[in-house]
Scaffold this motif. Structure first.
Motif, short mmCIF file in Angstrom:
data_model
loop_
_atom_site.label_atom_id
_atom_site.label_comp_id
_atom_site.label_asym_id
_atom_site.label_seq_id
_atom_site.Cartn_x
_atom_site.Cartn_y
_atom_site.Cartn_z
N SER A 1 0.86 -1.17 -0.15
CA SER A 1 -0.04 0.08 -0.02
C SER A 1 0.86 1.34 0.22
N VAL A 2 0.41 2.33 -0.96
CA VAL A 2 1.15 3.62 -0.89
C VAL A 2 0.01 4.55 -0.23
N LEU A 3 -1.14 4.07 0.18
CA LEU A 3 -1.94 5.34 0.73
C LEU A 3 -1.70 6.03 1.64
N LYS A 4 -0.71 5.86 2.71
CA LYS A 4 -0.37 6.51 3.60
C LYS A 4 0.58 7.65 3.03
N GLU A 5 1.57 7.50 2.17
CA GLU A 5 2.48 8.18 1.63
C GLU A 5 1.45 9.40 0.71
#
Length: 326
Positions: free
Chosen positions: A199-203
């Motif tokens: 996942s790259v949702l946080k960044e």
């Protein structure tokens, strides 16, 4: 035809001739390098993207969820829901299909995403499980969408985490026996755990007000992603080989399978272009996200510097992983 994404030039020509109707509500449709479309709904914007998983036999549901939500994340939008299509081969069991559904549902719950519907069937048109997801996200009307094409000359290029995370997890899952020949048991477990970093949702949420462009690194690896940013923005890039973050486990597997890690599918790593790189790195580090400056955006050109020597980068023809499925 060879397996993998269509050649960039061919795809652009096909899209130019096959756009359907033009709707005023659509702020921007998907294009080469731009994975999302934006529809203006008045007080809100609807962000849409779609992608299938075709190169993984194991963890297809888990991967399908994240690669599509990652596309939504690169615009800075909030994920809302997904539509799921599962095409199972005749050899598949109900247990196999349920595992895909269960894996998608688990990730959706953890990320506050609703499964809105979809389609499931068994068909002799495929020889392994195909999972395709359409993801939807929302933004307030006044929020700016972050486009892949927003990169500006002079911006620094950052990648998060490490390259080849998805490719590595596919190799140890789908090619277990050969992977065991070059990796220790500890390394095998570490490589399998890479699938939990997709996942790259946080960044995406952290960088949405700072990055001039954001792009998740999928098929074609980091060189493919850089090329897509180049195509979308009309700018160029210069990156340094020694600064590209590739973990030792990935290097060992790529050597064993004769794959180039820079062209290996890399979901889990976000490519960002920013003006204030030190501030961006500090924000990411504060939230526990590994990040590396790998180069800068140029007015034109596509350059990879290796041991002081400059090499021209061409558009990767297809992802390295497909070599193993031919």
């Amino acid at each position: 035809m060879i397996t993998g994404k269509l050649n960039w030039d061919v795809l652009k020509k096909l899209l130019a001739r096959n756009q359907g109707a033009i709707r005023s509500e659509v702020e921007k449709g998907g294009a080469v390098g731009e994975d999302c479309a934006v529809v203006n709904l008045g007080e809100e914007k609807l962000i849409l993207s779609t992608d299938p998983v075709t190169a993984a036999a194991e963890d297809a549901g888990h991967i399908a969820f994240h690669i599509n939500i990652n596309d939504i994340a690169t615009t800075g939008a909030r994920p809302l829901g997904i539509m799921v299509t599962i095409l199972a081969p005749k050899e598949a069991s109900l247990v196999d299909i349920e595992k895909v559904m269960r894996d998608i549902s688990k990730e959706a719950k953890e990320n506050d995403v609703m499964i809105l519907g979809g389609h499931t069937e068994v068909t002799d048109a495929v020889n392994r499980m195909i999972v395709s997801v359409t993801a939807l996200g929302t933004m307030d009307h006044g929020e700016d969408v972050v486009w892949t094409g927003g990169a500006r000359a002079g911006d620094k290029i950052i990648v998060t985490k490490a390259l080849g995370l998805e490719g590595t997890s596919i190799l140890v899952s789908d090619f277990w026996e050969k992977s065991r020949e070059v990796l220790s048991e500890e390394e095998m477990n570490a490589a399998r755990a890479f699938s939990q970093e997709l996942s790259v949702l946080k960044e995406g949420r952290l960088m949405r007000n700072m990055a001039s462009s954001m792009h998740d690194i999928t098929e074609g690896g980091v060189l493919g992603a850089l090329w897509e940013v180049k195509e979308a923005s009309g700018k160029g890039f210069r990156v340094e080989h020694e600064k590209l973050p590739v973990r030792d486990v990935t290097k060992k597997l790529c050597d064993a399978f004769s794959l180039d890690p820079l062209k290996l599918i890399s979901s889990g790593s976000m490519l960002l272009t920013v003006e204030r790189e030190e501030e961006a790195l500090a924000i990411l580090a504060k939230h526990g996200i590994e990040a590396h400056v790998i180069g800068e955006v140029l007015e034109e050109g596509s350059v990879l510097v290796k041991k002081g020597e400059e090499f021209h980068v061409d558009a990767p023809r297809r992802d390295e992983i497909y070599k193993l499925y031919d």
